[in-house]
Write a protein that holds these residues in place. Structure first.
Motif, PDB file in Angstrom:
ATOM      1  N   THR A 182       6.792 -11.534   4.325  1.00 26.27           N
ATOM      2  CA  THR A 182       7.993 -10.613   4.010  1.00 26.27           C
ATOM      3  C   THR A 182       8.253 -10.848   2.497  1.00 26.27           C
ATOM      4  OG1 THR A 182       8.747 -10.513   5.429  1.00 26.27           O
ATOM      5  CG2 THR A 182      10.056  -9.295   3.854  1.00 26.27           C
ATOM      6  N   ALA A 183       8.703 -12.406   1.885  1.00 29.55           N
ATOM      7  CA  ALA A 183       9.237 -12.405   0.490  1.00 29.55           C
ATOM      8  C   ALA A 183       7.669 -11.890  -0.407  1.00 29.55           C
ATOM      9  CB  ALA A 183       9.348 -13.519   0.131  1.00 29.55           C
ATOM     10  N   GLN A 184       6.803 -12.677  -0.088  1.00 29.92           N
ATOM     11  CA  GLN A 184       4.994 -13.127  -0.855  1.00 29.92           C
ATOM     12  C   GLN A 184       5.001 -10.963  -0.545  1.00 29.92           C
ATOM     13  OE1 GLN A 184       2.791 -14.775   2.246  1.00 29.92           O
ATOM     14  NE2 GLN A 184       2.521 -16.092   0.135  1.00 29.92           N
ATOM     15  N   ILE A 185       5.159 -10.340  -0.104  1.00 31.72           N
ATOM     16  CA  ILE A 185       4.488  -8.707  -0.058  1.00 31.72           C
ATOM     17  C   ILE A 185       5.666  -8.366  -1.361  1.00 31.72           C
ATOM     18  CG2 ILE A 185       4.684  -6.134   1.211  1.00 31.72           C
ATOM     19  CD1 ILE A 185       4.337  -6.892   3.729  1.00 31.72           C
ATOM     20  N   ILE A 186       6.952  -8.693  -0.666  1.00 24.47           N
ATOM     21  CA  ILE A 186       7.915  -8.263  -2.545  1.00 24.47           C
ATOM     22  C   ILE A 186       6.820  -8.157  -3.681  1.00 24.47           C
ATOM     23  CG2 ILE A 186       9.777  -7.877  -3.275  1.00 24.47           C
ATOM     24  CD1 ILE A 186      11.105  -8.451  -0.325  1.00 24.47           C
ATOM     25  N   GLU A 187       6.645  -9.854  -3.526  1.00 29.79           N
ATOM     26  CA  GLU A 187       6.062 -10.228  -4.753  1.00 29.79           C
ATOM     27  C   GLU A 187       5.115  -9.745  -5.674  1.00 29.79           C
ATOM     28  OE1 GLU A 187       7.878 -11.820  -7.797  1.00 29.79           O
ATOM     29  OE2 GLU A 187       9.358 -11.837  -6.315  1.00 29.79           O
ATOM     30  N   LYS A 188       4.219  -9.206  -4.217  1.00 30.43           N
ATOM     31  CA  LYS A 188       2.464  -8.854  -5.072  1.00 30.43           C
ATOM     32  C   LYS A 188       2.630  -7.215  -5.023  1.00 30.43           C
ATOM     33  CE  LYS A 188       0.023 -12.343  -3.814  1.00 30.43           C
ATOM     34  NZ  LYS A 188      -0.404 -13.147  -4.633  1.00 30.43           N
ATOM     35  N   LEU A 189       3.411  -6.367  -4.271  1.00 32.35           N
ATOM     36  CA  LEU A 189       4.064  -5.382  -5.305  1.00 32.35           C
ATOM     37  C   LEU A 189       4.478  -5.294  -6.128  1.00 32.35           C
ATOM     38  CD1 LEU A 189       5.725  -3.424  -1.546  1.00 32.35           C
ATOM     39  CD2 LEU A 189       3.920  -2.666  -2.935  1.00 32.35           C
ATOM     40  N   ARG A 190       5.633  -5.973  -6.542  1.00 30.42           N
ATOM     41  CA  ARG A 190       6.096  -6.540  -7.830  1.00 30.42           C
ATOM     42  C   ARG A 190       4.586  -6.586  -8.971  1.00 30.42           C
ATOM     43  NH1 ARG A 190      10.256  -9.068  -7.316  1.00 30.42           N
ATOM     44  NH2 ARG A 190      11.699  -7.763  -6.784  1.00 30.42           N
ATOM     45  N   ILE A 240      -0.260  -0.518  -1.456  1.00 28.84           N
ATOM     46  CA  ILE A 240       0.570   0.048  -0.271  1.00 28.84           C
ATOM     47  C   ILE A 240       1.133  -1.903   0.275  1.00 28.84           C
ATOM     48  CG2 ILE A 240       0.873   1.126   1.889  1.00 28.84           C
ATOM     49  CD1 ILE A 240      -1.039   3.065   0.311  1.00 28.84           C
ATOM     50  N   ALA A 241       2.052  -1.492   1.128  1.00 30.18           N
ATOM     51  CA  ALA A 241       3.007  -2.982   2.162  1.00 30.18           C
ATOM     52  C   ALA A 241       3.564  -2.097   3.170  1.00 30.18           C
ATOM     53  CB  ALA A 241       3.891  -3.506   0.702  1.00 30.18           C
ATOM     54  N   PHE A 242       2.874  -2.469   4.294  1.00 30.73           N
ATOM     55  CA  PHE A 242       3.775  -1.948   5.630  1.00 30.73           C
ATOM     56  C   PHE A 242       4.825  -3.378   5.628  1.00 30.73           C
ATOM     57  CE2 PHE A 242      -0.032  -0.172   5.148  1.00 30.73           C
ATOM     58  CZ  PHE A 242       0.650   1.321   6.056  1.00 30.73           C
ATOM     59  N   THR A 243       5.457  -3.778   5.352  1.00 33.22           N
ATOM     60  CA  THR A 243       7.002  -4.626   5.787  1.00 33.22           C
ATOM     61  C   THR A 243       8.284  -4.225   6.439  1.00 33.22           C
ATOM     62  OG1 THR A 243       7.686  -6.196   4.617  1.00 33.22           O
ATOM     63  CG2 THR A 243       7.519  -4.017   3.572  1.00 33.22           C
ATOM     64  N   LEU A 244       9.263  -4.909   5.673  1.00 33.85           N
ATOM     65  CA  LEU A 244      10.757  -4.999   6.491  1.00 33.85           C
ATOM     66  C   LEU A 244      11.682  -4.278   5.922  1.00 33.85           C
ATOM     67  CD1 LEU A 244      10.744  -8.136   9.119  1.00 33.85           C
ATOM     68  CD2 LEU A 244       9.461  -5.583   9.654  1.00 33.85           C
ATOM     69  N   ILE A 272      10.884  -0.759  10.116  1.00 36.16           N
ATOM     70  CA  ILE A 272       9.452  -1.058   9.749  1.00 36.16           C
ATOM     71  C   ILE A 272       9.148  -0.338   8.998  1.00 36.16           C
ATOM     72  CG2 ILE A 272       6.808  -1.236  10.182  1.00 36.16           C
ATOM     73  CD1 ILE A 272       8.420  -2.529  13.201  1.00 36.16           C
ATOM     74  N   VAL A 273       8.728  -0.007   7.020  1.00 32.80           N
ATOM     75  CA  VAL A 273       8.758   0.435   6.371  1.00 32.80           C
ATOM     76  C   VAL A 273       7.146   0.541   5.628  1.00 32.80           C
ATOM     77  CG1 VAL A 273      10.720   0.730   5.713  1.00 32.80           C
ATOM     78  CG2 VAL A 273       9.789  -0.682   4.616  1.00 32.80           C
ATOM     79  N   VAL A 274       7.064   1.492   5.388  1.00 31.99           N
ATOM     80  CA  VAL A 274       5.570   1.246   4.040  1.00 31.99           C
ATOM     81  C   VAL A 274       6.320   1.623   2.700  1.00 31.99           C
ATOM     82  CG1 VAL A 274       4.690   4.077   4.576  1.00 31.99           C
ATOM     83  CG2 VAL A 274       3.296   2.532   3.667  1.00 31.99           C
ATOM     84  N   ALA A 275       5.728   0.728   1.947  1.00 29.19           N
ATOM     85  CA  ALA A 275       6.283   0.915   0.373  1.00 29.19           C
ATOM     86  C   ALA A 275       5.055   0.856  -0.197  1.00 29.19           C
ATOM     87  CB  ALA A 275       7.337  -0.027  -0.027  1.00 29.19           C
ATOM     88  N   TRP A 276       5.549   1.502  -1.885  1.00 35.33           N
ATOM     89  CA  TRP A 276       4.074   1.685  -2.755  1.00 35.33           C
ATOM     90  C   TRP A 276       5.257   1.732  -4.145  1.00 35.33           C
ATOM     91  CZ3 TRP A 276       6.051   5.353   0.491  1.00 35.33           C
ATOM     92  CH2 TRP A 276       6.242   6.618   0.048  1.00 35.33           C
ATOM     93  N   LYS A 277       4.585   0.803  -5.563  1.00 32.94           N
ATOM     94  CA  LYS A 277       5.256   1.043  -6.826  1.00 32.94           C
ATOM     95  C   LYS A 277       5.657   2.564  -7.153  1.00 32.94           C
ATOM     96  CE  LYS A 277       6.066  -1.995 -10.740  1.00 32.94           C
ATOM     97  NZ  LYS A 277       5.386  -3.482 -10.817  1.00 32.94           N
ATOM     98  N   LYS A 278       7.102   2.368  -7.753  1.00 35.69           N
ATOM     99  CA  LYS A 278       6.910   4.145  -8.263  1.00 35.69           C
ATOM    100  C   LYS A 278       5.919   4.318  -9.478  1.00 35.69           C
ATOM    101  CE  LYS A 278      11.634   4.370  -7.068  1.00 35.69           C
ATOM    102  NZ  LYS A 278      12.983   4.676  -7.478  1.00 35.69           N
ATOM    103  N   THR A 279       5.269   2.777 -10.012  1.00 39.51           N
ATOM    104  CA  THR A 279       4.888   3.213 -10.762  1.00 39.51           C
ATOM    105  C   THR A 279       3.692   3.037 -11.293  1.00 39.51           C
ATOM    106  OG1 THR A 279       5.171   1.131 -11.796  1.00 39.51           O
ATOM    107  CG2 THR A 279       6.643   2.185 -13.076  1.00 39.51           C
TER     108      THR A 279
END
Length: 305
Positions: free
Chosen positions: A129-137, A143-147, A270-277
């Motif tokens: 989970t923490a890795q995905i947040i950093e990879k998005l940043r 696109i990330a499928f995470t919590l 469970i969410v799909v997330a993507w960076k706004k920029t």
């Protein structure tokens, strides 16, 4: 050399008549003659032999015709490819995911997307989970499928909730409480808990501590490990129980049971997330395809134990 010159040359070569070529091109005949003359000057050779009665390709013109057609086709392909890339139909998508969140729908989603957009390439990476947040940043993941454990981070990216999963307790079927349909939280207060190491998922760890403290309890954490598969293996070995969201049952063997916790209405999204920029134009296409999935069915099939 311009693409227009190639088109004019090919049209004259096909018709062997400047007037007919001009009509086909919807331009005036002098414009065609001017462009051919300019092309011949640029190449330093004659492409046509002309007199009052006929137009013929020179030997050099015959050779050049083959290459001109190929160059024109390539240029048109390049233009079309660029246009498709601008709207996301050609490109690259980097997908990061927690395995348990996507196991039941991502393969079919990608297959259907590739049928519609075969020129979009994918890379897939399984993270914590923490890795995905950093990879998005860092824009290493599109696109990330995470919590949804970190609402404070959501200002940085867009997200969409796919399904919500209840918390419960995983235990070996031989456990003294395993025959229950649900268990009061008070009965878990002294049970040895196996958890992910806080360094691996500190927000999830802190979240669980908060859930217990909200009921006036302190969890009896006896074992911490670095991977969820190991957590469930240790539960299977009888070293404790694990309080986890239901979808993590995809890692569980048949010897484990998932049991709901009585009067404990806590869930994880469970969410799909993507960076706004992130301006990758393939992202909206992928999200549209994702919207077509029946997540009620996904909800029913996630993490059954």
């Amino acid at each position: 050399m311009e693409i227009r010159q190639l088109r004019y040359f090919i049209s004259v070569a096909e018709h062997l008549n400047f007037t007919q070529a001009a009509k086909r091109l919807f331009v005036a005949q002098p414009a065609v003659s001017q462009q051919i003359a300019s092309l011949e000057k640029e190449l330093g050779l004659k492409l046509f032999v002309r007199d009052k009665h006929s137009v013929q390709l020179t030997p050099a013109g015959k050779v050049f015709l083959h290459d001109a057609i190929e160059m024109l086709n390539r240029s048109e392909e390049a233009i079309n490819k660029a246009k498709k890339a601008a709207i996301g139909e050609v490109g690259q998508l980097n997908i990061g995911f927690l395995y348990a969140t996507v196991k039941n729908f991502l393969p079919a989603l990608v297959r259907d997307f590739k049928e519609k957009y075969p020129h979009v390439q994918f890379s897939f990476n399984h993270y914590q989970t923490a890795q995905i947040i950093e990879k998005l940043r860092k824009d290493e993941v599109d696109i990330a499928f995470t919590l949804s454990f970190r609402p404070e981070d959501m200002a940085e990216w867009e997200y969409k909730t796919l399904v919500s999963q209840p918390y419960g307790v995983f235990m070996n079927k031989s456990h003294r409480l395993a025959s229950r349909n649900c268990i009061p939280i008070i009965e878990l207060a002294h049970e040895p808990l196996v958890m992910l190491d806080r360094k691996e998922a500190h927000h999830g760890y802190d979240h669980l501590i908060t859930l217990f403290s909200n009921h006036g309890l302190i969890p009896n954490i006896t074992t911490q490990t670095q991977r969820i598969e190991t957590v469930l293996m240790l539960v299977e070995a009888g070293l404790g129980v694990a309080v986890l969201p239901k979808h993590l049952g995809v890692y569980a063997n048949p010897s484990l049971r998932f049991i709901e916790i009585e009067e404990w209405q806590h869930t994880v999204e469970i969410v799909v997330a993507w960076k706004k920029t992130n301006s990758n134009p393939s992202i909206p296409l992928f999200l549209t395809e994702l919207d077509s999935l029946n997540f009620k069915e996904v909800q029913n099939n996630i993490g059954l134990v």
